[in-house]
Enzyme design. Structure first.
Site, PDB file in Angstrom:
ATOM      1  N   HIS A  19     -26.857  66.359  67.592  1.00 54.91           N
ATOM      2  CA  HIS A  19     -27.569  65.466  68.521  1.00 54.91           C
ATOM      3  C   HIS A  19     -27.342  64.008  68.124  1.00 54.91           C
ATOM      4  O   HIS A  19     -27.083  63.154  68.960  1.00 54.91           O
ATOM      5  CB  HIS A  19     -29.089  65.719  68.469  1.00 54.91           C
ATOM      6  CG  HIS A  19     -29.540  67.034  69.010  1.00 54.91           C
ATOM      7  ND1 HIS A  19     -30.357  67.883  68.308  1.00 54.91           N
ATOM      8  CD2 HIS A  19     -29.319  67.636  70.200  1.00 54.91           C
ATOM      9  CE1 HIS A  19     -30.625  68.953  69.032  1.00 54.91           C
ATOM     10  NE2 HIS A  19     -29.997  68.831  70.191  1.00 54.91           N
ATOM     11  N   LYS A  69     -38.661  76.750  76.628  1.00 55.46           N
ATOM     12  CA  LYS A  69     -38.588  77.298  75.270  1.00 55.46           C
ATOM     13  C   LYS A  69     -39.913  77.088  74.531  1.00 55.46           C
ATOM     14  O   LYS A  69     -40.611  76.122  74.796  1.00 55.46           O
ATOM     15  CB  LYS A  69     -37.476  76.589  74.493  1.00 55.46           C
ATOM     16  CG  LYS A  69     -36.111  76.720  75.145  1.00 55.46           C
ATOM     17  CD  LYS A  69     -35.110  75.800  74.493  1.00 55.46           C
ATOM     18  CE  LYS A  69     -33.769  75.839  75.222  1.00 55.46           C
ATOM     19  NZ  LYS A  69     -32.847  74.794  74.751  1.00 55.46           N
ATOM     20  N   ARG A  91     -20.428  71.244  73.334  1.00 53.98           N
ATOM     21  CA  ARG A  91     -19.903  71.728  72.059  1.00 53.98           C
ATOM     22  C   ARG A  91     -18.706  72.644  72.274  1.00 53.98           C
ATOM     23  O   ARG A  91     -17.732  72.592  71.561  1.00 53.98           O
ATOM     24  CB  ARG A  91     -20.985  72.512  71.303  1.00 53.98           C
ATOM     25  CG  ARG A  91     -22.104  71.656  70.799  1.00 53.98           C
ATOM     26  CD  ARG A  91     -23.295  72.479  70.414  1.00 53.98           C
ATOM     27  NE  ARG A  91     -23.827  73.182  71.567  1.00 53.98           N
ATOM     28  CZ  ARG A  91     -24.999  73.800  71.595  1.00 53.98           C
ATOM     29  NH1 ARG A  91     -25.742  73.840  70.520  1.00 53.98           N
ATOM     30  NH2 ARG A  91     -25.418  74.395  72.692  1.00 53.98           N
ATOM     31  N   SER A 105     -29.960  73.678  67.378  1.00 51.01           N
ATOM     32  CA  SER A 105     -31.287  73.691  66.741  1.00 51.01           C
ATOM     33  C   SER A 105     -31.681  75.127  66.398  1.00 51.01           C
ATOM     34  O   SER A 105     -32.232  75.397  65.331  1.00 51.01           O
ATOM     35  CB  SER A 105     -32.329  73.086  67.677  1.00 51.01           C
ATOM     36  OG  SER A 105     -32.021  71.754  67.939  1.00 51.01           O
TER      37      SER A 105
HETATM   38  O1  PNS Z   1     -32.065  70.624  74.628  1.00 50.29           O
HETATM   39  P1  PNS Z   1     -32.166  71.433  75.886  1.00 50.29           P
HETATM   40  O2  PNS Z   1     -33.309  72.415  75.778  1.00 50.29           O
HETATM   41  O3  PNS Z   1     -30.880  72.090  76.255  1.00 50.29           O
HETATM   42  O4  PNS Z   1     -32.531  70.402  77.060  1.00 50.29           O
HETATM   43  C1  PNS Z   1     -32.625  70.831  78.381  1.00 50.29           C
HETATM   44  C2  PNS Z   1     -33.253  69.739  79.267  1.00 50.29           C
HETATM   45  C3  PNS Z   1     -34.604  69.342  78.747  1.00 50.29           C
HETATM   46  C4  PNS Z   1     -32.333  68.537  79.245  1.00 50.29           C
HETATM   47  C5  PNS Z   1     -33.332  70.319  80.694  1.00 50.29           C
HETATM   48  O5  PNS Z   1     -34.020  71.525  80.660  1.00 50.29           O
HETATM   49  C6  PNS Z   1     -34.008  69.373  81.681  1.00 50.29           C
HETATM   50  O6  PNS Z   1     -33.383  68.442  82.144  1.00 50.29           O
HETATM   51  N1  PNS Z   1     -35.299  69.644  81.974  1.00 50.29           N
HETATM   52  C7  PNS Z   1     -36.073  68.807  82.847  1.00 50.29           C
HETATM   53  C8  PNS Z   1     -36.446  69.531  84.133  1.00 50.29           C
HETATM   54  C9  PNS Z   1     -35.396  69.300  85.178  1.00 50.29           C
HETATM   55  O7  PNS Z   1     -35.086  68.198  85.564  1.00 50.29           O
HETATM   56  N2  PNS Z   1     -34.846  70.425  85.651  1.00 50.29           N
HETATM   57  C10 PNS Z   1     -33.784  70.444  86.609  1.00 50.29           C
HETATM   58  C11 PNS Z   1     -32.443  70.479  85.925  1.00 50.29           C
HETATM   59  S1  PNS Z   1     -31.219  70.865  87.105  1.00 50.29           S
END
Ligand code: PNS
Length: 169
Positions: free
Chosen positions: A25, A49, A98, A136
């Site tokens: 990150h 999660k 990644r 993570s």
């Molecule tokens: O580190 P992660 O868990 O892969 O992050 C995922 C995250 C938080 C970036 C993604 O789940 C997100 O953007 N959530 C916000 C809700 C949202 O906008 N959802 C629509 C995405 S198409």
């Protein structure tokens, strides 16, 4: 002569769960900091999660490790990411890639986000090769099972992770 477009501050979001922040990150945050005027690292409040670290703990760790970057700040958000981008005048969402395995899910999210807000662009940065196998979840599992996590997460995170796992035993 500089026009309005060249004068505009380029603000990017680096979103994620950051449970906890890893060196992978941090690599993406550092690359973003060199590309944009302002970088907002945004921690998802309501991820599907079940996090190990609380929101406050995740933000604390990020604030600590982002201190060297003068143009990086740490925030939290709830709801749709693109709405948060619009409210905060951020025009770019930066995601780290990644491996090919990340691509399908990230493409789906990027296309859906574009449908929701077409002027918010998603930009993918390749992580450093040394972090391409890092997540993570894998760091938490290795730490839980007593393996070495040196070099995978910042030192301060390593200590917090060990403490957290000891508390939970
Ligand atoms: O580190 P992660 O868990 O892969 O992050 C995922 C995250 C938080 C970036 C993604 O789940 C997100 O953007 N959530 C916000 C809700 C949202 O906008 N959802 C629509 C995405 S198409």
């Amino acid at each position: 002569m500089a026009n309005e477009t060249t004068m505009a501050v380029k603000r990017a979001l680096v979103p994620g769960s950051f449970d906890p922040v890893t060196n992978g990150h941090l690599d993406i945050i550092a690359r973003s900091a060199s590309l944009f005027d302002e970088v907002m690292v945004v921690v998802a409040r309501n991820s599907s999660k079940q996090p190990l670290f609380s929101l406050v703990e995740r933000m604390d760790m990020l604030t600590e490790v982002c201190q060297p970057f003068r143009n990086v700040s740490v925030h939290t958000f709830d709801g749709l990411l693109v709405q948060y981008a619009e409210v905060n005048a951020a025009t770019v969402i930066v995601k780290g890639l990644r491996a090919v395995s990340d691509f399908e899910y990230e493409l789906q999210m990027a296309l859906m986000n574009r449908r929701l807000a077409e002027h918010v662009e998603t930009m993918f940065l390749m992580t450093g090769a040394e972090y391409s196998y890092l997540s993570s979840n894998i760091v938490k599992e290795i730490a839980r099972l007593g393996g070495a996590i040196e070099g995978l997460v910042p030192k301060s995170v390593e200590e917090r992770l060990r403490k957290k796992l000891t508390e939970r035993e």
